[in-house]
Design a protein around this motif. Structure first.
Motif, PDB file in Angstrom:
ATOM      1  N   GLU A   4     -41.487 -74.354 -32.622  1.00  0.00           N
ATOM      2  CA  GLU A   4     -41.648 -73.837 -33.976  1.00  0.00           C
ATOM      3  C   GLU A   4     -40.276 -73.381 -34.474  1.00  0.00           C
ATOM      4  O   GLU A   4     -39.485 -72.808 -33.729  1.00  0.00           O
ATOM      5  CB  GLU A   4     -42.610 -72.632 -33.985  1.00  0.00           C
ATOM      6  N   GLU A   8     -39.812 -69.942 -39.780  1.00  0.00           N
ATOM      7  CA  GLU A   8     -41.191 -69.982 -40.256  1.00  0.00           C
ATOM      8  C   GLU A   8     -42.022 -68.837 -39.685  1.00  0.00           C
ATOM      9  O   GLU A   8     -43.157 -68.645 -40.078  1.00  0.00           O
ATOM     10  CB  GLU A   8     -41.845 -71.298 -39.840  1.00  0.00           C
ATOM     11  N   LEU A   9     -41.476 -68.113 -38.729  1.00  0.00           N
ATOM     12  CA  LEU A   9     -42.279 -67.161 -37.976  1.00  0.00           C
ATOM     13  C   LEU A   9     -41.856 -65.718 -38.224  1.00  0.00           C
ATOM     14  O   LEU A   9     -40.669 -65.424 -38.390  1.00  0.00           O
ATOM     15  CB  LEU A   9     -42.169 -67.462 -36.477  1.00  0.00           C
ATOM     16  N   CYS A  66     -41.906 -68.603 -29.864  1.00  0.00           N
ATOM     17  CA  CYS A  66     -40.803 -67.768 -30.352  1.00  0.00           C
ATOM     18  C   CYS A  66     -39.620 -67.725 -29.390  1.00  0.00           C
ATOM     19  O   CYS A  66     -38.743 -66.862 -29.523  1.00  0.00           O
ATOM     20  CB  CYS A  66     -41.292 -66.359 -30.648  1.00  0.00           C
ATOM     21  N   ARG A  77     -47.187 -67.113 -38.995  1.00  0.00           N
ATOM     22  CA  ARG A  77     -46.458 -68.233 -39.596  1.00  0.00           C
ATOM     23  C   ARG A  77     -46.524 -68.102 -41.107  1.00  0.00           C
ATOM     24  O   ARG A  77     -47.609 -68.009 -41.680  1.00  0.00           O
ATOM     25  CB  ARG A  77     -47.052 -69.576 -39.167  1.00  0.00           C
ATOM     26  N   ASN A 140     -45.914 -75.610 -44.766  1.00  0.00           N
ATOM     27  CA  ASN A 140     -44.852 -75.181 -43.872  1.00  0.00           C
ATOM     28  C   ASN A 140     -43.526 -75.824 -44.286  1.00  0.00           C
ATOM     29  O   ASN A 140     -43.446 -76.558 -45.277  1.00  0.00           O
ATOM     30  CB  ASN A 140     -45.216 -75.481 -42.420  1.00  0.00           C
TER      31      ASN A 140
END
Length: 252
Positions: A4, A8-9, A66, A77, A140
């Motif tokens: 990821e 975005e997190l 992460c 997210r 996203n």
């Protein structure tokens, strides 16, 4: 690092809590399985109240997502762009003095396909896109990049129940056109009225209930050895037929 993008997190209990309080657009909350005590329980409750999807997730996957940062059992997210409402889509059509032209994505799970659909929809003159909250790509950063900037101009509404939303669209005078290999030939149908075009999932097409709610079903002829097109390619052909008819461009 995980698979990821960290941009975005939101990682950790306090950062996620503050993002929720600030009204940040969050797609999905990932919570360690069985963890509901203290602040985590409050975060989950806030997400439920805001209709944010909550997914119980294995701790190893959270670590992977992460890059082994201290997530405290909570990762959110975020969306690359704020979602619109159905009313926003109708307002855009009204501002342009045009009959509504809407794209409905029925479980388009590949973010590259969703991004491509958004890009083509903006170019073809659609007024908005509707996606379901579950089993569909979200807004996203992959979708944003693939849309090549179109996401900044194209309203995308995210709804809990596509079938109910289709009923609402019908009540507002919108005809529902599905896409399926067994439908009517796409270029022999009048597409100048208010309409919503349903694009089915990459593997299975439209769901049974959604197909039953369509007023018309359109198809593209398949002259080769395979019998299907990529979802975004099929969507593009259909969208530009709507555009051609509305611009009253004669086919060659």
């Amino acid at each position: 690092m995980g698979n990821e993008r960290e941009s975005e997190l939101i990682i950790g209990r306090n950062p996620v809590m503050e993002a929720l309080k600030a009204g940040r657009e969050i797609d999905t909350l990932y919570v360690a399985k069985g963890e509901r005590t203290g602040s985590v329980g409050k975060i989950v409750s806030m997400c439920r109240d805001a209709n944010i999807i909550v997914k119980d997730t294995d701790m190893k996957k959270l670590d992977f997502m992460c890059g082994n940062q201290n997530h405290q059992g909570v990762i959110a997210r975020v969306a690359a762009h704020a979602y619109a409402s159905i009313d926003d889509i109708f307002a855009r059509a009204e501002e342009k003095g045009e009959k509504p032209f809407i794209i409905i994505c029925d479980e388009i799970e590949d973010p590259h396909n969703l991004g491509a659909i958004i890009r083509t929809a903006e170019c073809a003159g659609a007024h908005g896109i509707i996606i379901p909250k579950r089993r569909n790509a979200t807004l996203n950063f992959t979708v944003a990049k693939t849309s090549a900037g179109a996401l900044e101009y194209m309203p995308v509404a995210r709804v809990s129940n596509l079938a109910t939303t289709i009923d609402e669209l019908k009540e507002r005078g919108v005809w529902i056109y599905g896409t399926d290999m067994n439908g009517e030939v796409w270029c022999k149908t009048d597409l100048k009225d208010s309409l919503a075009l349903v694009i089915g999932s990459e593997g299975n097409g439209m769901g049974r209930l959604i197909k039953e709610k369509c007023d018309f079903v359109l198809s593209l002829p398949m002259s080769g050895e395979i019998n299907s097109l990529n979802a975004s390619v099929a969507a593009g052909i259909m969208m530009y037929e709507v555009s051609r008819q509305r611009l009253d461009i004669k086919s060659i």
